[in-house]
Design an enzyme around this catalytic site. Structure first.
Site, short mmCIF file in Angstrom:
data_model
loop_
_atom_site.label_atom_id
_atom_site.label_comp_id
_atom_site.label_asym_id
_atom_site.label_seq_id
_atom_site.Cartn_x
_atom_site.Cartn_y
_atom_site.Cartn_z
N LYS A 91 -13.34 -7.94 -7.63
CA LYS A 91 -13.76 -8.46 -6.33
C LYS A 91 -15.19 -8.96 -6.47
O LYS A 91 -16.05 -8.29 -7.06
CB LYS A 91 -13.67 -7.38 -5.25
CG LYS A 91 -12.26 -6.86 -4.98
CD LYS A 91 -12.29 -5.75 -3.94
CE LYS A 91 -10.88 -5.34 -3.51
NZ LYS A 91 -10.18 -4.58 -4.56
N ASP A 108 -8.60 -0.96 -10.40
CA ASP A 108 -9.43 -1.58 -9.36
C ASP A 108 -10.69 -0.73 -9.16
O ASP A 108 -11.76 -1.07 -9.64
CB ASP A 108 -8.62 -1.70 -8.07
CG ASP A 108 -9.43 -2.29 -6.91
OD1 ASP A 108 -10.60 -2.69 -7.12
OD2 ASP A 108 -8.92 -2.35 -5.78
N LYS A 114 0.84 -1.19 0.00
CA LYS A 114 0.00 0.00 0.00
C LYS A 114 0.88 1.25 0.00
O LYS A 114 1.81 1.36 0.81
CB LYS A 114 -0.92 0.01 1.22
CG LYS A 114 -2.01 -1.05 1.17
CD LYS A 114 -3.02 -0.76 0.09
CE LYS A 114 -4.17 -1.75 0.11
NZ LYS A 114 -5.21 -1.43 -0.91
N ASP A 142 -0.14 -0.44 -4.62
CA ASP A 142 -1.54 -0.03 -4.75
C ASP A 142 -1.70 1.35 -4.11
O ASP A 142 -1.54 1.50 -2.90
CB ASP A 142 -2.43 -1.05 -4.05
CG ASP A 142 -3.91 -0.71 -4.16
OD1 ASP A 142 -4.26 0.22 -4.91
OD2 ASP A 142 -4.73 -1.38 -3.50
N GLU A 157 -1.17 -0.51 -9.20
CA GLU A 157 -2.60 -0.68 -9.07
C GLU A 157 -3.27 0.65 -8.73
O GLU A 157 -2.91 1.30 -7.75
CB GLU A 157 -2.92 -1.71 -7.99
CG GLU A 157 -4.41 -1.96 -7.81
CD GLU A 157 -4.72 -3.09 -6.85
OE1 GLU A 157 -5.80 -3.04 -6.22
OE2 GLU A 157 -3.89 -4.02 -6.71
#
Length: 332
Positions: free
Chosen positions: A216, A192, A109, A140, A166
């Site tokens: 997801k 995403d 992250k 991400d 990401e």
């Protein structure tokens, strides 16, 4: 599932839990989720608390589908998964990685609010040192950079041989511009939020804004709908989770198992970030993979981690509102 199950049937088995996290993540140290049982087994409804009802209703549709309908036949029985590295101090990197047995890939992250690029570089460097040259690293940003910031960050992180970026920027237009700027660097961009939070999840592919997509099961409406989106985009997919309990992760694993091609390690190892779970044998990585199959929560763990009375009432009311929205949408 061809019809919406009655609300009373859903609420009859609902259990709301609050699970402590081993590491603070997304600004929280507990994860709340509502679980309920249908004819096919247990499912999870756990949109983050800040999500509004129109968005959360799609998560409920996914949970109802998983609980009430047979899922696509699996094409594989083990799913390779990545470790997830929260925006921690670099000194904590080995501690976090130790929770992910055998994982060869780490998602780090970055662009955390209150931190700067130097913090990201130090964290990614610590991950590279821990993983060695053979380890795979993806970062991400959750849309936290503008195009110039993302380009600068990509250059600053280039020495660590990233697998992909990401959601470096918030919009599909920004992603498309950044992708052009980074083409000579051969650094792929994954979308995403531009897929799961978009009115049109296919727009990012039509805009040429991503090299791959992150999907997801919950926010996209379930395994079948997410699989359709992957097929319609024509892009490689990484199946990920939203800090689910092992029940929710089993639905993600069902999606990953149903995809014709699975080129990347999936973000389904996040049970390792929980300090407690609802099943006796949590779906944490073992040898870098998780198993495919339905799971049943343990009644004693549901009792031990039951949310407070006011939080249970909050989740039940949320289910009622989202159920009403699904009834008026007419897409079930």
């Amino acid at each position: 599932m061809t019809s919406l199950p009655p609300l009373a049937e859903i609420l009859a088995t609902v259990r709301v839990v609050s699970l402590p996290l081993a590491t603070r993540f997304r600004g929280v140290d507990h994860r709340e989720a509502a679980l309920f049982e249908g004819p096919e087994g247990w499912a999870e409804f756990s949109p983050f608390t800040e999500y509004d009802d129109p968005e959360a209703a799609t998560w409920l549709a996914a949970a109802l589908d998983y609980a009430h309908a047979p899922q696509p036949a699996p094409l594989r029985h083990d799913i390779p998964v990545n470790a997830t590295m929260p925006a921690v101090d670099p000194k904590r990197v080995p501690e976090v990685l130790a929770r992910y047995d055998g994982c060869r890939t780490v998602k780090v992250k970055v662009a955390e609010r209150g931190q700067v690029l130097a913090d990201d570089v130090a964290r990614v460097r610590a991950v590279r040192e821990a993983m060695g040259p053979a380890g795979r690293i993806r970062v991400d940003a959750n849309g936290g950079w503008n195009v110039d910031e993302a380009e600068h960050a990509a250059h600053a992180l280039s020495e660590f041989d990233l697998e992909y970026l990401e959601q470096p920027c918030a919009t599909a237009e920004e992603l498309a511009e950044l992708r052009v700027r980074l083409r000579r660097w051969d650094l792929p961009i994954a979308a995403d939020e531009s897929v799961r939070k978009a009115q049109d999840p296919l727009a990012v592919a039509r805009a040429g804004a991503a090299d791959l997509i992150v999907v997801k099961a919950q926010p996209l409406g379930g395994v079948r709908r997410a699989r359709e989106i992957v097929a319609e985009t024509g892009l490689p997919a990484v199946v990920s989770s939203a800090l689910d309990t092992s029940i929710g992760l089993s639905q993600g694993a069902a999606l990953a198992a149903a995809l014709p091609s699975l080129e990347f390690d999936c973000g389904l190892g996040t049970a390792a970030l929980l300090a407690a779970d609802v099943v006796r044998d949590p779906l944490v990585p073992r040898g870098g993979v998780i198993a495919v199959g339905r799971l049943t929560p343990d009644p004693a763990l549901l009792d031990r981690h039951a949310a407070s009375g006011d939080r249970r009432a909050w989740w039940r009311a949320r289910i009622e509102r989202c159920h009403a929205r699904l009834a008026t949408r007419g897409d079930m």
